[in-house]
Design a protein around this motif. Structure first.
Motif, PDB file in Angstrom:
ATOM      1  N   LEU A 180      24.425  -5.575  -4.448  1.00  0.00           N
ATOM      2  CA  LEU A 180      22.979  -5.431  -4.165  1.00  0.00           C
ATOM      3  C   LEU A 180      22.648  -3.996  -3.772  1.00  0.00           C
ATOM      4  CD1 LEU A 180      22.318  -8.710  -2.125  1.00  0.00           C
ATOM      5  CD2 LEU A 180      21.520  -8.180  -4.420  1.00  0.00           C
ATOM      6  N   LEU A 181      23.481  -3.432  -2.897  1.00  0.00           N
ATOM      7  CA  LEU A 181      23.268  -2.044  -2.465  1.00  0.00           C
ATOM      8  C   LEU A 181      23.349  -1.108  -3.675  1.00  0.00           C
ATOM      9  CD1 LEU A 181      23.049   0.179  -0.270  1.00  0.00           C
ATOM     10  CD2 LEU A 181      25.537   0.100  -0.082  1.00  0.00           C
ATOM     11  N   GLY A 182      24.342  -1.343  -4.528  1.00  0.00           N
ATOM     12  CA  GLY A 182      24.530  -0.499  -5.715  1.00  0.00           C
ATOM     13  C   GLY A 182      23.298  -0.525  -6.616  1.00  0.00           C
ATOM     14  N   LEU A 183      22.678  -1.707  -6.749  1.00  0.00           N
ATOM     15  CA  LEU A 183      21.480  -1.818  -7.594  1.00  0.00           C
ATOM     16  C   LEU A 183      20.349  -0.965  -7.040  1.00  0.00           C
ATOM     17  CD1 LEU A 183      21.472  -5.657  -8.396  1.00  0.00           C
ATOM     18  CD2 LEU A 183      21.999  -3.774  -9.955  1.00  0.00           C
ATOM     19  N   PHE A 184      20.137  -1.074  -5.713  1.00  0.00           N
ATOM     20  CA  PHE A 184      19.056  -0.275  -5.095  1.00  0.00           C
ATOM     21  C   PHE A 184      19.349   1.222  -5.229  1.00  0.00           C
ATOM     22  CE2 PHE A 184      18.450  -4.201  -2.395  1.00  0.00           C
ATOM     23  CZ  PHE A 184      17.245  -4.547  -2.973  1.00  0.00           C
ATOM     24  N   VAL A 185      20.604   1.586  -4.939  1.00  0.00           N
ATOM     25  CA  VAL A 185      20.960   3.012  -4.977  1.00  0.00           C
ATOM     26  C   VAL A 185      20.833   3.537  -6.412  1.00  0.00           C
ATOM     27  CG1 VAL A 185      22.866   4.647  -4.671  1.00  0.00           C
ATOM     28  CG2 VAL A 185      22.401   2.941  -2.915  1.00  0.00           C
ATOM     29  N   ALA A 186      21.220   2.705  -7.396  1.00  0.00           N
ATOM     30  CA  ALA A 186      21.145   3.151  -8.793  1.00  0.00           C
ATOM     31  C   ALA A 186      19.689   3.403  -9.194  1.00  0.00           C
ATOM     32  CB  ALA A 186      21.777   2.096  -9.702  1.00  0.00           C
ATOM     33  N   VAL A 187      18.807   2.485  -8.803  1.00  0.00           N
ATOM     34  CA  VAL A 187      17.388   2.633  -9.185  1.00  0.00           C
ATOM     35  C   VAL A 187      16.773   3.844  -8.471  1.00  0.00           C
ATOM     36  CG1 VAL A 187      15.102   1.550  -9.018  1.00  0.00           C
ATOM     37  CG2 VAL A 187      17.079   0.186  -9.695  1.00  0.00           C
ATOM     38  N   ILE A 188      17.017   3.939  -7.164  1.00  0.00           N
ATOM     39  CA  ILE A 188      16.409   5.035  -6.389  1.00  0.00           C
ATOM     40  C   ILE A 188      17.090   6.369  -6.722  1.00  0.00           C
ATOM     41  CG2 ILE A 188      16.014   5.898  -4.019  1.00  0.00           C
ATOM     42  CD1 ILE A 188      15.838   2.884  -3.217  1.00  0.00           C
ATOM     43  N   GLY A 189      18.382   6.285  -7.023  1.00  0.00           N
ATOM     44  CA  GLY A 189      19.154   7.501  -7.291  1.00  0.00           C
ATOM     45  C   GLY A 189      18.624   8.319  -8.469  1.00  0.00           C
ATOM     46  N   VAL A 190      18.054   7.644  -9.469  1.00  0.00           N
ATOM     47  CA  VAL A 190      17.584   8.385 -10.651  1.00  0.00           C
ATOM     48  C   VAL A 190      16.129   8.845 -10.511  1.00  0.00           C
ATOM     49  CG1 VAL A 190      19.178   7.254 -12.248  1.00  0.00           C
ATOM     50  CG2 VAL A 190      16.920   6.242 -11.850  1.00  0.00           C
ATOM     51  N   MET A 191      15.475   8.461  -9.418  1.00  0.00           N
ATOM     52  CA  MET A 191      14.054   8.830  -9.279  1.00  0.00           C
ATOM     53  C   MET A 191      13.913  10.276  -8.790  1.00  0.00           C
ATOM     54  SD  MET A 191      12.511   5.329  -7.612  1.00  0.00           S
ATOM     55  CE  MET A 191      10.758   5.659  -7.776  1.00  0.00           C
ATOM     56  N   SER A 192      13.007  10.997  -9.422  1.00  0.00           N
ATOM     57  CA  SER A 192      12.721  12.367  -8.981  1.00  0.00           C
ATOM     58  C   SER A 192      11.817  12.305  -7.741  1.00  0.00           C
ATOM     59  CB  SER A 192      11.995  13.129 -10.096  1.00  0.00           C
ATOM     60  OG  SER A 192      10.749  12.500 -10.328  1.00  0.00           O
ATOM     61  N   ALA A 193      11.655  13.455  -7.090  1.00  0.00           N
ATOM     62  CA  ALA A 193      10.773  13.508  -5.912  1.00  0.00           C
ATOM     63  C   ALA A 193       9.346  13.091  -6.295  1.00  0.00           C
ATOM     64  CB  ALA A 193      10.783  14.918  -5.330  1.00  0.00           C
ATOM     65  N   GLU A 194       8.901  13.522  -7.485  1.00  0.00           N
ATOM     66  CA  GLU A 194       7.534  13.180  -7.921  1.00  0.00           C
ATOM     67  C   GLU A 194       7.416  11.668  -8.123  1.00  0.00           C
ATOM     68  OE1 GLU A 194       9.408  15.581  -9.504  1.00  0.00           O
ATOM     69  OE2 GLU A 194       8.418  17.173  -8.360  1.00  0.00           O
ATOM     70  N   ALA A 195       8.478  11.093  -8.720  1.00  0.00           N
ATOM     71  CA  ALA A 195       8.450   9.642  -8.972  1.00  0.00           C
ATOM     72  C   ALA A 195       8.437   8.865  -7.655  1.00  0.00           C
ATOM     73  CB  ALA A 195       9.660   9.238  -9.813  1.00  0.00           C
ATOM     74  N   LEU A 196       9.203   9.353  -6.681  1.00  0.00           N
ATOM     75  CA  LEU A 196       9.231   8.671  -5.377  1.00  0.00           C
ATOM     76  C   LEU A 196       7.856   8.742  -4.716  1.00  0.00           C
ATOM     77  CD1 LEU A 196      12.648  10.116  -4.151  1.00  0.00           C
ATOM     78  CD2 LEU A 196      12.197   7.700  -4.540  1.00  0.00           C
ATOM     79  N   GLU A 197       7.252   9.913  -4.776  1.00  0.00           N
ATOM     80  CA  GLU A 197       5.942  10.107  -4.154  1.00  0.00           C
ATOM     81  C   GLU A 197       4.880   9.245  -4.850  1.00  0.00           C
ATOM     82  OE1 GLU A 197       4.500  14.130  -4.323  1.00  0.00           O
ATOM     83  OE2 GLU A 197       3.508  13.920  -2.377  1.00  0.00           O
ATOM     84  N   SER A 198       4.938   9.219  -6.190  1.00  0.00           N
ATOM     85  CA  SER A 198       3.939   8.431  -6.932  1.00  0.00           C
ATOM     86  C   SER A 198       4.115   6.949  -6.637  1.00  0.00           C
ATOM     87  CB  SER A 198       4.085   8.609  -8.447  1.00  0.00           C
ATOM     88  OG  SER A 198       4.315   9.914  -8.744  1.00  0.00           O
ATOM     89  N   PHE A 199       5.382   6.508  -6.541  1.00  0.00           N
ATOM     90  CA  PHE A 199       5.608   5.087  -6.266  1.00  0.00           C
ATOM     91  C   PHE A 199       4.976   4.694  -4.939  1.00  0.00           C
ATOM     92  CE2 PHE A 199       7.817   1.618  -4.254  1.00  0.00           C
ATOM     93  CZ  PHE A 199       7.860   0.662  -5.248  1.00  0.00           C
ATOM     94  N   MET A 200       5.223   5.510  -3.911  1.00  0.00           N
ATOM     95  CA  MET A 200       4.687   5.198  -2.579  1.00  0.00           C
ATOM     96  C   MET A 200       3.160   5.201  -2.584  1.00  0.00           C
ATOM     97  SD  MET A 200       6.782   4.423  -0.285  1.00  0.00           S
ATOM     98  CE  MET A 200       8.542   4.254  -0.396  1.00  0.00           C
ATOM     99  N   ALA A 201       2.566   6.006  -3.466  1.00  0.00           N
ATOM    100  CA  ALA A 201       1.101   6.123  -3.485  1.00  0.00           C
ATOM    101  C   ALA A 201       0.434   5.031  -4.325  1.00  0.00           C
ATOM    102  CB  ALA A 201       0.706   7.499  -4.001  1.00  0.00           C
ATOM    103  N   THR A 202       1.231   4.184  -5.010  1.00  0.00           N
ATOM    104  CA  THR A 202       0.617   3.082  -5.765  1.00  0.00           C
ATOM    105  C   THR A 202       0.076   2.050  -4.770  1.00  0.00           C
ATOM    106  OG1 THR A 202       2.708   1.866  -5.832  1.00  0.00           O
ATOM    107  CG2 THR A 202       2.230   3.311  -7.716  1.00  0.00           C
ATOM    108  N   PRO A 203      -0.887   1.232  -5.188  1.00  0.00           N
ATOM    109  CA  PRO A 203      -1.382   0.174  -4.280  1.00  0.00           C
ATOM    110  C   PRO A 203      -0.234  -0.679  -3.746  1.00  0.00           C
ATOM    111  CG  PRO A 203      -2.802   0.353  -6.195  1.00  0.00           C
ATOM    112  CD  PRO A 203      -1.640   1.274  -6.455  1.00  0.00           C
ATOM    113  N   TYR A 204       0.744  -0.977  -4.589  1.00  0.00           N
ATOM    114  CA  TYR A 204       1.900  -1.780  -4.172  1.00  0.00           C
ATOM    115  C   TYR A 204       2.661  -1.077  -3.047  1.00  0.00           C
ATOM    116  CZ  TYR A 204       6.321  -4.366  -4.594  1.00  0.00           C
ATOM    117  OH  TYR A 204       7.432  -5.114  -4.343  1.00  0.00           O
TER     118      TYR A 204
END
Ligand code: SF4
Ligand code: SF4
Length: 364
Positions: A160-184
């Protein structure tokens, strides 16, 4: 992932004289008080957050309270994402910054004090402990799964940890910021609240099943399924403080191993390095021999046990002190630098909170 140090006991197996402990141990009483206080804190945060959400769900009428940022401690994935964002950009994220501070705090605790977060603070860990104690009363004992079953089951939390780390690991700073700014992302905390408020039949059955398994097997959730605990366990490998046994002072009574909720062979090892140790000190509390078992830094080189452990071992109050220092230190720092709150206009919450349940993950 168990990495216990199986160093041989240098003392041959013979009956040793017991030097009784000079002082009674209060570690478990102190730990239970800390668990209770943290549970109360979480209960208070939960009630305040519920009232905060109800205000927006009622269209801005009724009791208006401040949003308690501490609830972001329940958003470990947001904490991981924001921590990555912070290390990539050097900027504290604007959305759910408290999740990042709490995530860093809990990791720091693991780096210094094994998985003390799990057995001293985590409300889920507290419930797990309550359930296995209840199970022991109801059924007369807890089950110990055979090693061939226990080991592969333990790998689930790493998957489970590996899945989360794999998904988050490939995200750029812009992608992380945009994700947090979505309504979700903005109302991820409200979605968490709604999960428990409007619990479906499937989720209720799964939780009930986990509850039953937790009564039967000690710390079932923590041992087999919690990815957060898995990450803290990996960090805890670097902890300089460990449960350490002094083979000369030990009388080989095995009380420590019998008391260990993680089923560790405390009586056979000189230090407990495994990712499963939560620094609960249950083993220390039952040890009858002076200086035989302690939560401590590496011992000094000295002829007597008393000298070896002088200023090396940590009592329960010292553990509380370190945990409190990290927790309150980070919270106060974040507050003082105005990085604790997510500063969104009320109008955004007014728009999103009533419809939080309908918001789906941006990737779906
Ligand atoms: S009883 Fe001792 S060895 Fe076992 S988890 Fe607790 S602190 Fe670690
Ligand atoms: S409780 Fe464990 S460490 Fe303490 S004397 Fe018995 S075997 Fe040794």
């Amino acid at each position: 992932m168990a990495t216990q140090t199986a160093q041989p006991n240098p003392i041959p197996n013979r009956k040793k004289a017991l030097v009784r402990r000079f002082r009674p141990d209060h570690s478990q009483r102190i730990r239970h008080i800390v668990q209770g206080l943290f549970l109360l804190l979480n209960g208070w945060l939960g009630i305040q957050f519920y009232l905060w959400a109800r205000f927006f769900e009622r269209g801005g009428t009724g009791l208006s309270v401040t949003r308690p940022s501490g609830v972001e401690g329940w958003l470990p994935i947001a904490g991981l994402m924001n921590t990555k964002y912070f290390f990539m950009t050097g900027h504290v994220p604007a959305i759910h910054p408290a999740a990042m501070f709490l995530f860093i705090g809990f990791m720091l605790m693991s780096l210094l004090l094994k998985k003390a977060f799990c057995s001293w603070l985590c409300p889920v860990g507290t419930f797990s402990e309550f359930l296995w104690r209840l199970g022991r009363r109801v059924f007369g004992r807890n089950l110990h799964l055979p090693r061939w079953f226990d080991l592969p089951l333990r790998s689930f939390k790493y998957i489970l940890l590996g899945l989360f780390v794999a998904v988050i690991g490939v995200m750029s700073a812009e992608a992380l910021e945009s994700f947090m700014a979505t309504p979700y992302g903005l109302v991820a905390d409200v979605k968490m609240l709604n999960f428990f408020r409007d619990i479906g039949i499937t989720a209720a059955v799964v939780i009930a099943l986990l509850g039953l398994l937790s009564m039967l097997v000690q710390n079932f959730w923590c041992r087999y399924l919690c990815p957060y605990g898995a990450l803290m366990g990996l960090a805890s490998l670097l902890s300089p403080v460990k449960i350490r046994r002094d083979a000369e002072a030990c009388i080989d009574c095995s009380k420590c191993s019998k008391a260990c909720p993680a089923g560790l062979a405390v009586d056979k090892l000189v230090q407990i390095r495994t990712v499963e140790c939560t620094a609960c000190m249950a083993c220390v509390s039952v040890c009858p021999a002076q200086d035989a078992l302690q939560l401590a830094l590496a011992p000094r080189k000295a002829a007597t046990a008393a000298e070896r452990w002088r200023r090396r071992s940590l009592g329960p109050l010292a553990v509380c002190g370190v945990l409190a220092y990290i927790f309150f230190g980070l919270v106060l720092f974040a507050r003082a630098t105005n990085h604790w709150q997510t500063n969104l206009p009320q109008s955004v919450y007014m728009q999103l909170v009533p419809h939080a349940s309908q918001l789906t993950h941006p990737g779906m």
